[in-house]
Design a protein around this motif. Structure first.
Motif, PDB file in Angstrom:
ATOM      1  N   SER A 133     -12.948  13.394 -13.111  1.00  0.00           N
ATOM      2  CA  SER A 133     -12.359  13.281 -14.165  1.00  0.00           C
ATOM      3  C   SER A 133     -12.445  11.768 -14.353  1.00  0.00           C
ATOM      4  N   LEU A 134     -12.422  11.366 -15.655  1.00  0.00           N
ATOM      5  CA  LEU A 134     -12.392   9.907 -16.053  1.00  0.00           C
ATOM      6  C   LEU A 134     -11.197   9.266 -16.387  1.00  0.00           C
ATOM      7  N   ARG A 135     -10.134   9.971 -16.034  1.00  0.00           N
ATOM      8  CA  ARG A 135      -8.800   9.483 -16.167  1.00  0.00           C
ATOM      9  C   ARG A 135      -8.718   8.328 -15.217  1.00  0.00           C
ATOM     10  N   SER A 136      -7.788   7.279 -15.781  1.00  0.00           N
ATOM     11  CA  SER A 136      -7.927   5.954 -15.044  1.00  0.00           C
ATOM     12  C   SER A 136      -6.831   5.888 -14.268  1.00  0.00           C
ATOM     13  N   CYS A 137      -7.014   5.040 -13.102  1.00  0.00           N
ATOM     14  CA  CYS A 137      -5.800   5.011 -12.082  1.00  0.00           C
ATOM     15  C   CYS A 137      -5.515   3.448 -12.026  1.00  0.00           C
ATOM     16  N   PRO A 138      -4.658   2.876 -12.902  1.00  0.00           N
ATOM     17  CA  PRO A 138      -4.417   1.471 -12.839  1.00  0.00           C
ATOM     18  C   PRO A 138      -3.866   0.981 -11.641  1.00  0.00           C
ATOM     19  N   ILE A 139      -4.114   1.247 -10.255  1.00  0.00           N
ATOM     20  CA  ILE A 139      -3.686   0.137  -9.220  1.00  0.00           C
ATOM     21  C   ILE A 139      -4.886  -0.227  -8.518  1.00  0.00           C
ATOM     22  N   GLU A 140      -4.528  -1.180  -7.887  1.00  0.00           N
ATOM     23  CA  GLU A 140      -5.781  -1.900  -6.918  1.00  0.00           C
ATOM     24  C   GLU A 140      -6.282  -0.687  -5.987  1.00  0.00           C
ATOM     25  N   PRO A 141      -7.677  -0.513  -5.946  1.00  0.00           N
ATOM     26  CA  PRO A 141      -8.064  -0.154  -4.753  1.00  0.00           C
ATOM     27  C   PRO A 141      -7.389  -0.627  -3.337  1.00  0.00           C
ATOM     28  N   GLN A 142      -7.672  -0.020  -2.333  1.00  0.00           N
ATOM     29  CA  GLN A 142      -7.121  -0.335  -1.130  1.00  0.00           C
ATOM     30  C   GLN A 142      -8.133  -1.374  -0.473  1.00  0.00           C
ATOM     31  N   GLY A 143      -7.408  -2.593  -0.208  1.00  0.00           N
ATOM     32  CA  GLY A 143      -8.389  -3.860   0.501  1.00  0.00           C
ATOM     33  C   GLY A 143      -8.617  -3.184   1.937  1.00  0.00           C
ATOM     34  N   LYS A 144      -9.413  -4.090   2.606  1.00  0.00           N
ATOM     35  CA  LYS A 144      -9.345  -3.821   4.031  1.00  0.00           C
ATOM     36  C   LYS A 144      -8.192  -4.340   4.878  1.00  0.00           C
ATOM     37  N   LEU A 145      -7.562  -3.432   5.422  1.00  0.00           N
ATOM     38  CA  LEU A 145      -6.147  -3.899   6.232  1.00  0.00           C
ATOM     39  C   LEU A 145      -6.357  -4.760   7.528  1.00  0.00           C
ATOM     40  N   ARG A 146      -5.769  -5.866   7.419  1.00  0.00           N
ATOM     41  CA  ARG A 146      -6.087  -6.663   8.719  1.00  0.00           C
ATOM     42  C   ARG A 146      -4.384  -6.848   9.105  1.00  0.00           C
ATOM     43  N   PHE A 147      -4.193  -6.953  10.248  1.00  0.00           N
ATOM     44  CA  PHE A 147      -2.912  -7.263  10.803  1.00  0.00           C
ATOM     45  C   PHE A 147      -2.622  -8.789  10.736  1.00  0.00           C
ATOM     46  N   GLY A 148      -1.782  -9.350  10.067  1.00  0.00           N
ATOM     47  CA  GLY A 148      -1.574 -10.817   9.965  1.00  0.00           C
ATOM     48  C   GLY A 148      -1.123 -11.653  11.025  1.00  0.00           C
ATOM     49  N   GLY A 149      -2.098 -11.734  11.931  1.00  0.00           N
ATOM     50  CA  GLY A 149      -1.468 -12.738  13.016  1.00  0.00           C
ATOM     51  C   GLY A 149      -0.762 -11.932  14.005  1.00  0.00           C
ATOM     52  N   ASP A 150      -0.129 -12.488  15.128  1.00  0.00           N
ATOM     53  CA  ASP A 150       0.508 -11.766  16.256  1.00  0.00           C
ATOM     54  C   ASP A 150       1.681 -10.748  15.495  1.00  0.00           C
ATOM     55  N   GLU A 151       1.866  -9.902  16.556  1.00  0.00           N
ATOM     56  CA  GLU A 151       2.950  -8.886  15.930  1.00  0.00           C
ATOM     57  C   GLU A 151       4.366  -9.606  16.249  1.00  0.00           C
ATOM     58  N   ASP A 152       5.365  -9.221  15.633  1.00  0.00           N
ATOM     59  CA  ASP A 152       6.696  -9.764  15.961  1.00  0.00           C
ATOM     60  C   ASP A 152       7.432  -8.688  17.086  1.00  0.00           C
ATOM     61  N   SER A 153       6.892  -7.455  17.205  1.00  0.00           N
ATOM     62  CA  SER A 153       7.650  -6.750  18.228  1.00  0.00           C
ATOM     63  C   SER A 153       6.667  -5.461  18.133  1.00  0.00           C
ATOM     64  N   CYS A 154       6.728  -4.818  19.541  1.00  0.00           N
ATOM     65  CA  CYS A 154       6.117  -3.326  19.529  1.00  0.00           C
ATOM     66  C   CYS A 154       7.414  -2.597  20.244  1.00  0.00           C
ATOM     67  N   THR A 155       7.263  -1.306  19.868  1.00  0.00           N
ATOM     68  CA  THR A 155       8.192  -0.218  20.137  1.00  0.00           C
ATOM     69  C   THR A 155       7.234   0.827  20.836  1.00  0.00           C
ATOM     70  N   PRO A 156       7.633   1.441  22.137  1.00  0.00           N
ATOM     71  CA  PRO A 156       6.660   2.632  22.268  1.00  0.00           C
ATOM     72  C   PRO A 156       7.280   3.882  21.602  1.00  0.00           C
ATOM     73  N   TYR A 157       6.261   4.722  21.489  1.00  0.00           N
ATOM     74  CA  TYR A 157       6.812   5.974  20.968  1.00  0.00           C
ATOM     75  C   TYR A 157       6.105   6.992  21.534  1.00  0.00           C
ATOM     76  N   THR A 158       6.669   8.038  22.073  1.00  0.00           N
ATOM     77  CA  THR A 158       5.786   9.326  22.606  1.00  0.00           C
ATOM     78  C   THR A 158       5.850  10.467  21.582  1.00  0.00           C
ATOM     79  N   VAL A 159       4.701  10.724  21.332  1.00  0.00           N
ATOM     80  CA  VAL A 159       4.378  12.113  20.259  1.00  0.00           C
ATOM     81  C   VAL A 159       5.108  13.397  20.783  1.00  0.00           C
ATOM     82  N   ALA A 160       5.914  13.844  19.943  1.00  0.00           N
ATOM     83  CA  ALA A 160       6.607  14.987  20.278  1.00  0.00           C
ATOM     84  C   ALA A 160       6.199  16.350  19.461  1.00  0.00           C
TER      85      ALA A 160
END
Lengths: 245, 245
Positions: A133-160
């Protein structure tokens, strides 16, 4: 049918503390609309499985000016923007009461072979050229996600158990919840997730212990890295929170 | 309208590792059907809120011979069995493909005053005598849930943003998930939750650290006590797992 529209009404049991559609449920609706349209075009789960293949969501970007509210009828319209024999780019328009546009989404789906987990070749399935379809989608395509520097915090999570989908992997909606939960309820009272991006790199399984690492930039842009059992990134997310008006 | 029927189709994104409707989503559907019927009878959220009251789910019992499968159309029919000015007893029949009955549920709802959290008096709302249905619900009413002896294990859980409902309490579906997650994925591959009971005593809020305590009896009856921030019970659950045939 180049477009498919899924119409829903937000029930009381389906809304969040702000009495709106939660981000993770919007993502579930987006996947449901994509699945329904793929089935309709003859390129759905059942068709791909006859060759041992399946669609896997690789990237998703959503922009909303507001979220559907409790009792409101909303709709998702989806269409294919581009495809080749390895992937498809599928877009979405989200409307609220009265058909007013309240958001858009862009998604990238990869076809993989279930057994080898390698990219599949869809050359043998129906030609999709007529389905674009030629319908337009007027939002930015996704850029390359990069984590900006050190993380503030990490929390463990066990998949349930309740986190596992039909492919025996962590569900997409649960990834979104884990990211959305990195900020407090007061943030959602003041602001809303105006742009959300997620990119998947590696699947998580039942019983895996993940690390959910986050960092807030400029007080309103949240970066989240969810790291799998082997400490490599399983997915990266970015959420931009805009002020409520 | 003495009965209301809600029809749904189980999508791929909505199913669990066994490719069936997860227990927590069945509970969400039950609440949605109850909400829709109450709205229809003029005793829904909006009507009760004009007096500052709201319905709160107090107890729920479900029995299933099997769960809806991926792609299957299923339906929930709900009716009122009994009521007085403080509570209502509402039942459900669940059918699968071809309208075949696959389960039933019984629920007890209490009307409370939102500000005082005390029982409300619904004497002023529409007379419900005409709304009672004589349709039968052939499952045992819920017994008094008691935790059978010492727990086998307790796991802490902190209530997150995505767990909070429109009343700013832990969502019913999340309580169900916390209980269902007390056994491993292998149990769900071998057996299914044939009878589920839950009774709520005290609400949990955002940020509370709960203790999820469980004990397995006779290898197939799971008792779960979810204890709130003050260590008193917030809810009790029992799940009987039957073998798959």
């Amino acid at each position: 049918m180049k477009e498919l529209t899924l119409t829903k009404t937000l029930t009381a049991a389906g809304c969040n503390a702000q009495m709106e559609l939660p981000l993770q449920n919007l993502v579930r609706d987006i996947i449901d609309a994509a699945t329904a349209h793929a089935n309709h075009l003859g390129i759905g789960y059942d068709r791909l499985m006859t060759d041992g293949n399946a669609w896997v969501l690789s990237r998703l970007a959503i922009e909303m000016t507001r979220y559907p509210r409790v009792g409101e009828e909303y709709a998702l319209t989806t269409w294919i923007e581009d495809f080749n024999r390895h992937f498809s780019a599928r877009n979405f328009e989200i409307t609220g009461a009265g058909g007013k546009v309240i958001g858009f989404a862009r998604s990238i789906w990869i076809a993989i072979n279930i057994a080898s987990r390698r990219p599949a070749d869809l050359a043998s399935i129906a030609d999709l050229a007529d389905s674009v379809s030629l319908r337009s989608c007027p939002i930015e395509p996704q850029g390359k996600l990069r984590f900006g520097g050190d993380e503030d915090s990490c929390t463990p999570y066990t998949v349930a158990v309740s986190d596992i989908d039909s492919n025996r992997h962590l569900t997409t909606a649960r990834y979104v919840e884990l990211a959305a939960n990195c900020v407090g309820l007061d943030m959602y009272d003041r602001r809303f997730p105006a742009r959300f991006e997620i990119a998947f790199t590696k699947e998580c399984r039942y019983g895996d212990t993940l690390q959910v690492c986050s960092r807030m930039n400029d007080g309103c842009v949240l970066d989240v890295a969810i790291k799998g059992a082997d400490s490599t990134d399983s997915c990266l997310c970015r959420i931009r929170f805009d002020e409520r008006t």
